[in-house]
Write a protein that holds these residues in place. Structure first.
Motif, PDB file in Angstrom:
ATOM      1  N   ARG A  76      -1.382  -0.021   9.137  1.00 44.36           N
ATOM      2  CA  ARG A  76      -1.606   1.144  10.006  1.00 44.36           C
ATOM      3  C   ARG A  76      -0.305   1.896  10.267  1.00 44.36           C
ATOM      4  O   ARG A  76      -0.281   3.123  10.297  1.00 44.36           O
ATOM      5  CB  ARG A  76      -2.215   0.713  11.336  1.00 44.36           C
ATOM      6  N   ALA A  77       0.766   1.154  10.457  1.00 46.42           N
ATOM      7  CA  ALA A  77       2.052   1.780  10.768  1.00 46.42           C
ATOM      8  C   ALA A  77       2.712   2.406   9.546  1.00 46.42           C
ATOM      9  O   ALA A  77       3.368   3.438   9.667  1.00 46.42           O
ATOM     10  CB  ALA A  77       2.989   0.744  11.385  1.00 46.42           C
ATOM     11  N   LEU A  78       2.523   1.811   8.371  1.00 51.44           N
ATOM     12  CA  LEU A  78       3.293   2.233   7.204  1.00 51.44           C
ATOM     13  C   LEU A  78       2.531   3.090   6.198  1.00 51.44           C
ATOM     14  O   LEU A  78       3.129   3.932   5.552  1.00 51.44           O
ATOM     15  CB  LEU A  78       3.867   1.002   6.492  1.00 51.44           C
ATOM     16  N   LEU A  79       1.243   2.893   6.070  1.00 53.63           N
ATOM     17  CA  LEU A  79       0.512   3.650   5.061  1.00 53.63           C
ATOM     18  C   LEU A  79       0.447   5.150   5.334  1.00 53.63           C
ATOM     19  O   LEU A  79       0.601   5.922   4.402  1.00 53.63           O
ATOM     20  CB  LEU A  79      -0.885   3.065   4.844  1.00 53.63           C
ATOM     21  N   PRO A  80       0.263   5.590   6.582  1.00 46.94           N
ATOM     22  CA  PRO A  80       0.263   7.047   6.797  1.00 46.94           C
ATOM     23  C   PRO A  80       1.577   7.681   6.358  1.00 46.94           C
ATOM     24  O   PRO A  80       1.594   8.744   5.760  1.00 46.94           O
ATOM     25  CB  PRO A  80       0.057   7.188   8.299  1.00 46.94           C
ATOM     26  N   ARG A  81       2.669   7.016   6.623  1.00 47.21           N
ATOM     27  CA  ARG A  81       3.992   7.510   6.225  1.00 47.21           C
ATOM     28  C   ARG A  81       4.089   7.577   4.702  1.00 47.21           C
ATOM     29  O   ARG A  81       4.598   8.516   4.130  1.00 47.21           O
ATOM     30  CB  ARG A  81       5.062   6.558   6.785  1.00 47.21           C
ATOM     31  N   ARG A  82       3.555   6.570   4.041  1.00 44.51           N
ATOM     32  CA  ARG A  82       3.602   6.522   2.596  1.00 44.51           C
ATOM     33  C   ARG A  82       2.803   7.673   1.994  1.00 44.51           C
ATOM     34  O   ARG A  82       3.214   8.277   1.020  1.00 44.51           O
ATOM     35  CB  ARG A  82       3.030   5.183   2.126  1.00 44.51           C
ATOM     36  N   LYS A  83       1.667   7.985   2.576  1.00 43.21           N
ATOM     37  CA  LYS A  83       0.834   9.086   2.056  1.00 43.21           C
ATOM     38  C   LYS A  83       1.535  10.429   2.229  1.00 43.21           C
ATOM     39  O   LYS A  83       1.411  11.300   1.380  1.00 43.21           O
ATOM     40  CB  LYS A  83      -0.517   9.093   2.772  1.00 43.21           C
ATOM     41  N   GLU A  84       2.305  10.579   3.306  1.00 40.46           N
ATOM     42  CA  GLU A  84       3.038  11.831   3.524  1.00 40.46           C
ATOM     43  C   GLU A  84       4.085  12.066   2.450  1.00 40.46           C
ATOM     44  O   GLU A  84       4.372  13.182   2.100  1.00 40.46           O
ATOM     45  CB  GLU A  84       3.757  11.797   4.881  1.00 40.46           C
ATOM     46  N   THR A  85       4.687  10.990   1.951  1.00 45.16           N
ATOM     47  CA  THR A  85       5.792  11.122   1.010  1.00 45.16           C
ATOM     48  C   THR A  85       5.339  11.178  -0.438  1.00 45.16           C
ATOM     49  O   THR A  85       6.143  11.410  -1.318  1.00 45.16           O
ATOM     50  CB  THR A  85       6.804   9.968   1.172  1.00 45.16           C
ATOM     51  N   THR A  86       4.041  10.960  -0.704  1.00 42.61           N
ATOM     52  CA  THR A  86       3.574  10.987  -2.091  1.00 42.61           C
ATOM     53  C   THR A  86       2.958  12.313  -2.446  1.00 42.61           C
ATOM     54  O   THR A  86       2.698  13.146  -1.674  1.00 42.61           O
ATOM     55  CB  THR A  86       2.554   9.862  -2.366  1.00 42.61           C
TER      56      THR A  86
END
Length: 86
Positions: A76-86
């Motif tokens: 929950r904490a890391l996947l949204p951030r990952r989607k923003e950067t891809t």
């Protein structure tokens, strides 16, 4: 590993790596003490669930619960951030 390669990185990539490491540290800080212990013993120390249960003096089901909740919190904490950067 990343520290050795950092000198060869583009400055923007090095910044992104630092930011990502901060995100991971923050996400780990959100775990309960027991979730962090269980996750560390399983993922870093490569103990089996039964060994973790014995080490911590808790039921096998409790080990699974703490591990599952830790993984969910991290995702929950890391996947949204990952989607923003891809």
């Amino acid at each position: 590993r990343a520290g050795v390669q950092r000198e060869w990185m583009h400055p923007e990539a090095a910044f992104d790596l630092d930011e990502r490491q901060d995100d991971v540290r923050s996400a780990l800080d959100e775990l309960s003490e027991m979730q962090l212990k269980v996750l560390t013993l399983i993922r870093v120390n490569h103990l089996k669930y039964k060994e973790v249960a014995q080490e911590l003096g808790i039921d096998l089901g409790t080990v699974r619960t703490h591990k599952d909740r830790a993984i969910k919190k991290l995702k929950r904490a890391l996947l949204p951030r990952r989607k923003e950067t891809t």
